[in-house]
Design a protein around this motif. Structure first.
Motif, PDB file in Angstrom:
ATOM      1  N   PRO A 127     -10.132  -8.115   8.150  1.00 42.36           N
ATOM      2  CA  PRO A 127      -9.074  -7.154   7.850  1.00 42.36           C
ATOM      3  C   PRO A 127      -8.782  -7.089   6.356  1.00 42.36           C
ATOM      4  O   PRO A 127      -8.867  -8.080   5.649  1.00 42.36           O
ATOM      5  CB  PRO A 127      -7.867  -7.694   8.617  1.00 42.36           C
ATOM      6  N   LYS A 128      -8.436  -5.889   5.890  1.00 39.78           N
ATOM      7  CA  LYS A 128      -8.083  -5.684   4.488  1.00 39.78           C
ATOM      8  C   LYS A 128      -6.588  -5.884   4.341  1.00 39.78           C
ATOM      9  O   LYS A 128      -5.810  -5.425   5.157  1.00 39.78           O
ATOM     10  CB  LYS A 128      -8.440  -4.258   4.063  1.00 39.78           C
ATOM     11  N   ASP A 129      -6.205  -6.560   3.284  1.00 38.30           N
ATOM     12  CA  ASP A 129      -4.799  -6.717   2.957  1.00 38.30           C
ATOM     13  C   ASP A 129      -4.486  -5.894   1.729  1.00 38.30           C
ATOM     14  O   ASP A 129      -5.356  -5.629   0.902  1.00 38.30           O
ATOM     15  CB  ASP A 129      -4.457  -8.189   2.708  1.00 38.30           C
ATOM     16  N   TYR A 130      -3.273  -5.474   1.623  1.00 36.40           N
ATOM     17  CA  TYR A 130      -2.819  -4.678   0.504  1.00 36.40           C
ATOM     18  C   TYR A 130      -1.415  -5.132   0.139  1.00 36.40           C
ATOM     19  O   TYR A 130      -0.772  -5.865   0.892  1.00 36.40           O
ATOM     20  CB  TYR A 130      -2.855  -3.188   0.850  1.00 36.40           C
ATOM     21  N   ARG A 131      -0.950  -4.697  -1.012  1.00 37.72           N
ATOM     22  CA  ARG A 131       0.380  -5.071  -1.447  1.00 37.72           C
ATOM     23  C   ARG A 131       1.401  -4.367  -0.559  1.00 37.72           C
ATOM     24  O   ARG A 131       1.309  -3.166  -0.317  1.00 37.72           O
ATOM     25  CB  ARG A 131       0.595  -4.694  -2.902  1.00 37.72           C
ATOM     26  N   CYS A 132       2.372  -5.123  -0.082  1.00 34.40           N
ATOM     27  CA  CYS A 132       3.396  -4.588   0.808  1.00 34.40           C
ATOM     28  C   CYS A 132       4.585  -4.082   0.003  1.00 34.40           C
ATOM     29  O   CYS A 132       4.794  -4.508  -1.137  1.00 34.40           O
ATOM     30  CB  CYS A 132       3.855  -5.677   1.773  1.00 34.40           C
ATOM     31  N   PRO A 133       5.394  -3.194   0.570  1.00 31.82           N
ATOM     32  CA  PRO A 133       6.592  -2.716  -0.129  1.00 31.82           C
ATOM     33  C   PRO A 133       7.485  -3.894  -0.543  1.00 31.82           C
ATOM     34  O   PRO A 133       7.729  -4.799   0.239  1.00 31.82           O
ATOM     35  CB  PRO A 133       7.295  -1.844   0.911  1.00 31.82           C
ATOM     36  N   GLY A 134       7.924  -3.862  -1.800  1.00 42.79           N
ATOM     37  CA  GLY A 134       8.790  -4.913  -2.313  1.00 42.79           C
ATOM     38  C   GLY A 134       8.062  -6.156  -2.777  1.00 42.79           C
ATOM     39  O   GLY A 134       8.674  -7.082  -3.314  1.00 42.79           O
ATOM     40  N   GLU A 135       6.758  -6.202  -2.587  1.00 39.18           N
ATOM     41  CA  GLU A 135       5.983  -7.368  -2.991  1.00 39.18           C
ATOM     42  C   GLU A 135       5.636  -7.262  -4.466  1.00 39.18           C
ATOM     43  O   GLU A 135       5.266  -6.207  -4.955  1.00 39.18           O
ATOM     44  CB  GLU A 135       4.711  -7.457  -2.143  1.00 39.18           C
TER      45      GLU A 135
ATOM     46  N   GLY B 131      -2.766  -6.891   7.001  1.00 42.76           N
ATOM     47  CA  GLY B 131      -2.444  -5.465   7.051  1.00 42.76           C
ATOM     48  C   GLY B 131      -0.982  -5.195   7.319  1.00 42.76           C
ATOM     49  O   GLY B 131      -0.090  -5.819   6.748  1.00 42.76           O
ATOM     50  N   LYS B 132      -0.718  -4.270   8.226  1.00 43.20           N
ATOM     51  CA  LYS B 132       0.648  -3.855   8.558  1.00 43.20           C
ATOM     52  C   LYS B 132       1.462  -5.024   9.112  1.00 43.20           C
ATOM     53  O   LYS B 132       2.645  -5.167   8.791  1.00 43.20           O
ATOM     54  CB  LYS B 132       0.598  -2.704   9.569  1.00 43.20           C
ATOM     55  N   SER B 133       0.850  -5.871   9.941  1.00 46.22           N
ATOM     56  CA  SER B 133       1.561  -7.028  10.498  1.00 46.22           C
ATOM     57  C   SER B 133       2.036  -7.967   9.393  1.00 46.22           C
ATOM     58  O   SER B 133       3.123  -8.528   9.465  1.00 46.22           O
ATOM     59  CB  SER B 133       0.669  -7.802  11.471  1.00 46.22           C
ATOM     60  N   ARG B 134       1.214  -8.133   8.364  1.00 44.79           N
ATOM     61  CA  ARG B 134       1.588  -8.984   7.237  1.00 44.79           C
ATOM     62  C   ARG B 134       2.813  -8.420   6.524  1.00 44.79           C
ATOM     63  O   ARG B 134       3.746  -9.132   6.196  1.00 44.79           O
ATOM     64  CB  ARG B 134       0.414  -9.121   6.264  1.00 44.79           C
ATOM     65  N   CYS B 135       2.827  -7.105   6.301  1.00 45.70           N
ATOM     66  CA  CYS B 135       3.973  -6.457   5.647  1.00 45.70           C
ATOM     67  C   CYS B 135       5.233  -6.578   6.501  1.00 45.70           C
ATOM     68  O   CYS B 135       6.319  -6.842   5.988  1.00 45.70           O
ATOM     69  CB  CYS B 135       3.654  -4.995   5.351  1.00 45.70           C
ATOM     70  N   GLU B 136       5.084  -6.392   7.814  1.00 39.82           N
ATOM     71  CA  GLU B 136       6.225  -6.554   8.710  1.00 39.82           C
ATOM     72  C   GLU B 136       6.727  -7.991   8.703  1.00 39.82           C
ATOM     73  O   GLU B 136       7.931  -8.241   8.757  1.00 39.82           O
ATOM     74  CB  GLU B 136       5.849  -6.123  10.124  1.00 39.82           C
ATOM     75  N   GLY B 137       5.812  -8.948   8.613  1.00 41.65           N
ATOM     76  CA  GLY B 137       6.195 -10.356   8.539  1.00 41.65           C
ATOM     77  C   GLY B 137       6.958 -10.667   7.263  1.00 41.65           C
ATOM     78  O   GLY B 137       7.970 -11.383   7.287  1.00 41.65           O
TER      79      GLY B 137
END
Length: 197
Positions: free
Chosen positions: A54-62, A99-105
């Protein structure tokens, strides 16, 4: 007559050579692996991708300086241990979110730290109060565990319940730490498994 004998002898010798050649080849062909046979007879249709890292990206507020963890990131030495301790205890390492789960976490961790900050500033380290603050965020009472962690701190574990999705942390006099993760390799929930392979 001589030609007939030579032909019969040649055919006989040829027959024995053919039998010997066939016998030598018997048993050398291995049965095909069932998974390989299925892939060969049922190729992946065009347009459907196969799972990948999976690709990770910078999450909002990170922060832009922080880099998201990747599946290839490992902690510790790259030299394999001779006693296989790390290999035998790998079941205790939590699964990272991507991904999205990481940002939600990360967003959940932020909300949890904000909810616990007033308790930390007051020095209120009672597990019941921490549990109350966490259930006040909407987490189910049966999915939140808070416990005394040392003489002046409290630990907590929240089973968010999304395949699994967990938040674990501690709160002490000078800090509140929390991490979101995706359960454990050999576990079925957020609690660390008691034994591995």
């Amino acid at each position: 007559m001589t030609t007939s004998r030579k032909t019969k002898a040649g055919l006989g010798l040829l027959s024995w050579a053919a039998v010997a050649l066939l016998a030598a080849g018997c048993g050398t062909q291995r049965a095909e692996n069932p998974a390989e046979a299925y892939r060969r007879t049922h190729p992946t249709p065009t347009g459907i991708s196969t799972p990948s890292t999976p690709k990770d990206y910078r999450c909002p507020g990170e922060s832009p300086r922080s880099t998201p963890p990747t599946a290839a990131t490992t902690s510790g030495s790259t030299v394999p241990p001779t006693d296989h301790y790390a290999e035998n205890h790998g079941f205790r390492n939590p699964l990272p979110l991507h991904g999205k789960s990481r940002c939600e976490g990360l967003a959940a961790v932020g909300r949890i730290k904000t909810a616990l900050e007033p308790l930390r500033r007051r020095g209120d380290f009672a597990p019941d109060r921490v549990r109350g603050a966490l259930t006040g965020l909407g987490y189910s009472t049966d999915k939140v565990r808070a416990y005394q962690d040392g003489s002046a701190g409290v630990g907590f574990l929240i089973d968010i319940g999304a395949s699994p999705w967990c938040v674990e942390g501690t709160m002490g006099r000078n800090f509140t730490k929390a991490d979101a993760f995706g359960g454990y390799p050999d576990g079925t929930g957020c609690e660390p498994p008691s034994g591995g392979h």
